[in-house]
Design a protein around this motif. Sequence first.
Motif, PDB file in Angstrom:
ATOM      1  N   GLY A  37     -44.115  56.137  30.096  1.00 36.16           N
ATOM      2  CA  GLY A  37     -44.668  57.007  28.724  1.00 36.16           C
ATOM      3  C   GLY A  37     -44.006  57.625  27.713  1.00 36.16           C
ATOM      4  O   GLY A  37     -43.843  59.001  27.327  1.00 36.16           O
ATOM      5  N   HIS A  38     -42.613  57.665  27.529  1.00 34.27           N
ATOM      6  CA  HIS A  38     -42.221  58.253  26.805  1.00 34.27           C
ATOM      7  C   HIS A  38     -40.885  56.421  25.736  1.00 34.27           C
ATOM      8  O   HIS A  38     -40.975  56.090  26.156  1.00 34.27           O
ATOM      9  CB  HIS A  38     -40.822  59.138  27.291  1.00 34.27           C
ATOM     10  CG  HIS A  38     -41.740  60.127  27.823  1.00 34.27           C
ATOM     11  ND1 HIS A  38     -41.952  59.957  28.493  1.00 34.27           N
ATOM     12  CD2 HIS A  38     -41.974  61.545  27.759  1.00 34.27           C
ATOM     13  CE1 HIS A  38     -42.256  61.427  29.393  1.00 34.27           C
ATOM     14  NE2 HIS A  38     -42.747  61.998  28.460  1.00 34.27           N
ATOM     15  N   ALA A  39     -40.421  57.283  24.734  1.00 33.22           N
ATOM     16  CA  ALA A  39     -39.568  56.495  24.172  1.00 33.22           C
ATOM     17  C   ALA A  39     -38.090  57.059  24.017  1.00 33.22           C
ATOM     18  O   ALA A  39     -37.765  58.277  24.021  1.00 33.22           O
ATOM     19  CB  ALA A  39     -39.486  56.603  21.986  1.00 33.22           C
ATOM     20  N   TRP A  40     -37.537  56.055  25.052  1.00 31.49           N
ATOM     21  CA  TRP A  40     -36.104  56.370  25.685  1.00 31.49           C
ATOM     22  C   TRP A  40     -34.865  56.465  24.386  1.00 31.49           C
ATOM     23  O   TRP A  40     -34.665  55.322  24.138  1.00 31.49           O
ATOM     24  CB  TRP A  40     -35.662  56.255  26.531  1.00 31.49           C
ATOM     25  CG  TRP A  40     -36.399  56.194  28.264  1.00 31.49           C
ATOM     26  CD1 TRP A  40     -37.797  55.156  28.336  1.00 31.49           C
ATOM     27  CD2 TRP A  40     -36.470  56.915  28.912  1.00 31.49           C
ATOM     28  NE1 TRP A  40     -38.224  55.710  29.599  1.00 31.49           N
ATOM     29  CE2 TRP A  40     -38.266  56.524  29.706  1.00 31.49           C
ATOM     30  CE3 TRP A  40     -35.092  57.468  30.197  1.00 31.49           C
ATOM     31  CZ2 TRP A  40     -38.595  57.133  31.408  1.00 31.49           C
ATOM     32  CZ3 TRP A  40     -35.658  57.977  30.938  1.00 31.49           C
ATOM     33  CH2 TRP A  40     -37.016  58.158  31.588  1.00 31.49           C
ATOM     34  N   ARG A  41     -34.749  57.963  24.516  1.00 32.13           N
ATOM     35  CA  ARG A  41     -33.365  58.028  23.973  1.00 32.13           C
ATOM     36  C   ARG A  41     -32.396  58.156  24.395  1.00 32.13           C
ATOM     37  O   ARG A  41     -31.634  58.647  25.432  1.00 32.13           O
ATOM     38  CB  ARG A  41     -33.178  59.170  22.910  1.00 32.13           C
ATOM     39  CG  ARG A  41     -32.561  59.138  22.255  1.00 32.13           C
ATOM     40  CD  ARG A  41     -32.347  60.649  21.014  1.00 32.13           C
ATOM     41  NE  ARG A  41     -30.827  60.843  19.938  1.00 32.13           N
ATOM     42  CZ  ARG A  41     -30.234  61.765  20.356  1.00 32.13           C
ATOM     43  NH1 ARG A  41     -30.384  62.104  21.261  1.00 32.13           N
ATOM     44  NH2 ARG A  41     -29.446  61.739  19.222  1.00 32.13           N
ATOM     45  N   ILE A  42     -30.754  57.007  24.029  1.00 30.15           N
ATOM     46  CA  ILE A  42     -29.967  56.742  25.052  1.00 30.15           C
ATOM     47  C   ILE A  42     -28.793  56.652  23.778  1.00 30.15           C
ATOM     48  O   ILE A  42     -28.644  56.149  23.149  1.00 30.15           O
ATOM     49  CB  ILE A  42     -29.465  55.975  26.000  1.00 30.15           C
ATOM     50  CG1 ILE A  42     -31.447  55.344  26.301  1.00 30.15           C
ATOM     51  CG2 ILE A  42     -28.572  54.880  26.428  1.00 30.15           C
ATOM     52  CD1 ILE A  42     -31.037  53.661  26.636  1.00 30.15           C
ATOM     53  N   ALA A  43     -27.855  58.151  23.904  1.00 29.28           N
ATOM     54  CA  ALA A  43     -26.507  58.582  23.570  1.00 29.28           C
ATOM     55  C   ALA A  43     -25.389  58.563  24.094  1.00 29.28           C
ATOM     56  O   ALA A  43     -25.841  58.692  25.689  1.00 29.28           O
ATOM     57  CB  ALA A  43     -27.462  59.859  22.482  1.00 29.28           C
ATOM     58  N   SER A  44     -24.480  58.401  23.673  1.00 29.77           N
ATOM     59  CA  SER A  44     -22.563  58.888  23.585  1.00 29.77           C
ATOM     60  C   SER A  44     -22.684  59.827  23.031  1.00 29.77           C
ATOM     61  O   SER A  44     -23.793  60.276  22.253  1.00 29.77           O
ATOM     62  CB  SER A  44     -22.547  57.364  23.922  1.00 29.77           C
ATOM     63  OG  SER A  44     -20.331  57.814  24.338  1.00 29.77           O
ATOM     64  N   ASP A  45     -21.523  60.538  22.939  1.00 28.73           N
ATOM     65  CA  ASP A  45     -21.181  61.007  21.626  1.00 28.73           C
ATOM     66  C   ASP A  45     -20.654  60.574  21.397  1.00 28.73           C
ATOM     67  O   ASP A  45     -19.446  60.161  21.443  1.00 28.73           O
ATOM     68  CB  ASP A  45     -20.336  63.062  22.557  1.00 28.73           C
ATOM     69  CG  ASP A  45     -21.106  63.101  24.155  1.00 28.73           C
ATOM     70  OD1 ASP A  45     -21.851  63.763  23.546  1.00 28.73           O
ATOM     71  OD2 ASP A  45     -19.795  63.761  24.680  1.00 28.73           O
ATOM     72  N   VAL A  46     -20.208  61.249  20.089  1.00 25.00           N
ATOM     73  CA  VAL A  46     -19.852  60.914  18.863  1.00 25.00           C
ATOM     74  C   VAL A  46     -18.099  60.754  18.633  1.00 25.00           C
ATOM     75  O   VAL A  46     -16.981  59.806  18.896  1.00 25.00           O
ATOM     76  CB  VAL A  46     -20.000  61.207  17.086  1.00 25.00           C
ATOM     77  CG1 VAL A  46     -19.197  60.825  15.831  1.00 25.00           C
ATOM     78  CG2 VAL A  46     -21.290  60.660  17.346  1.00 25.00           C
ATOM     79  N   TYR A  47     -17.482  61.868  19.367  1.00 30.91           N
ATOM     80  CA  TYR A  47     -16.714  62.348  19.332  1.00 30.91           C
ATOM     81  C   TYR A  47     -15.736  63.061  20.352  1.00 30.91           C
ATOM     82  O   TYR A  47     -16.824  63.396  21.414  1.00 30.91           O
ATOM     83  CB  TYR A  47     -16.442  63.784  18.199  1.00 30.91           C
ATOM     84  CG  TYR A  47     -16.656  64.013  16.975  1.00 30.91           C
ATOM     85  CD1 TYR A  47     -15.815  62.690  15.718  1.00 30.91           C
ATOM     86  CD2 TYR A  47     -17.890  64.713  16.220  1.00 30.91           C
ATOM     87  CE1 TYR A  47     -15.926  63.438  14.855  1.00 30.91           C
ATOM     88  CE2 TYR A  47     -17.768  63.876  15.583  1.00 30.91           C
ATOM     89  CZ  TYR A  47     -17.052  64.029  14.145  1.00 30.91           C
ATOM     90  OH  TYR A  47     -18.167  63.703  13.036  1.00 30.91           O
ATOM     91  N   ASP A  48     -14.759  62.036  21.193  1.00 32.00           N
ATOM     92  CA  ASP A  48     -13.962  62.364  22.751  1.00 32.00           C
ATOM     93  C   ASP A  48     -15.459  62.075  23.186  1.00 32.00           C
ATOM     94  O   ASP A  48     -15.692  62.638  24.259  1.00 32.00           O
ATOM     95  CB  ASP A  48     -13.553  63.579  22.674  1.00 32.00           C
ATOM     96  CG  ASP A  48     -12.059  64.453  21.514  1.00 32.00           C
ATOM     97  OD1 ASP A  48     -11.966  63.329  21.726  1.00 32.00           O
ATOM     98  OD2 ASP A  48     -12.588  65.323  20.052  1.00 32.00           O
ATOM     99  N   SER A  49     -15.870  60.575  23.561  1.00 34.73           N
ATOM    100  CA  SER A  49     -17.191  60.813  24.370  1.00 34.73           C
ATOM    101  C   SER A  49     -16.101  60.239  25.829  1.00 34.73           C
ATOM    102  O   SER A  49     -15.073  59.995  26.019  1.00 34.73           O
ATOM    103  CB  SER A  49     -17.644  59.354  23.710  1.00 34.73           C
ATOM    104  OG  SER A  49     -18.537  58.948  24.664  1.00 34.73           O
TER     105      SER A  49
END
Length: 319
Positions: free
Chosen positions: A33-45
């Motif tokens: 039912g959704h477009a899943w957004r998977i992300a990390s942190d750009v800085y100091d992840s």
Amino acid sequence: MTIGDHLDSLYGLPAYPFPHAKAPKDGLPEPDGHAWRIASDVYDSDEPWESAFARFCADVDTTRVRALIVGAWSDAYDSAPTAVVEALVAAKDRFPALRALFIGDMVMEECEISWIRQTDLTPLLAAFPRLEEFGARGGTELAFPALDHSSLRRLTLETGGLPAEVVRGVGASDLPALEHLDLWLGTPDYGGDSEVSDLEGILSGARLPRLRELALRNSEMQDAVAVAVAAAPVVARLEVLDLSMGVLTDDGATALLAGQPLTHLRKLDLHHHYLSEPVQERIRQTLATAGVEVDLDRADADEDEEDDGTVWRYVSVGE
């Protein structure tokens, strides 16, 4: 202008951010039912993108997922998403329903569009032959060698500077189902080194038999693009033509009006332009009165004038 908002939808599905590792996992929505957004942190992840993706694959029924949005990965300004591409390709058999994929959904606070380092993304199209929508943001080191893909209906490449090799690669690709093509050509300052001749494969339409919506925008050479489009064979079959977000002046617009008829279009988008009022009125009289929806909003089309009279005009999205 820069990118200030994440994608709010993909493939007609609302975007949903997959929770970070320490966030509660209760109440996740239905996988399809959704477009899943998977992300990390750009800085100091604290968690690489690949680890977040592994958690996603463990917590969500991936066989039902229809759309994925790849957000930030660690050090996106300094690291190409090679591991991201490899992780997605390795997991291809777990996503039989995947139809849409976007790589690099980052806003300016995370990484300016022309700082995003990309890579060759075509292995993703090879791994997912049933993809219908594919997009990416960022042109630095982006590669797109010519390919065949029988299912792709929408292709979007958002950049502050699109490499000429990418433009030629798209034009040389066999995309028989493609209906919508959106290229942000950008400026030489940010790697947009293409010339009008590089658009030949696209403007001929020979490998794009179903193309109905064409956007060649955000370009410093928008006048030259308009001149080429005025005689391009592909235009006769278009419903939407988008030459917005760039440095379009009276020269380009006048050439466009003097070329092949455009009254068959449903929409002509020229927003963010540098047209005089008389030329804008000519466009309205020629096209709007014929039933074509015309967007002539100037919005953020700023220009600077030096003491010597030199005028600087800007594309909508650069750095």
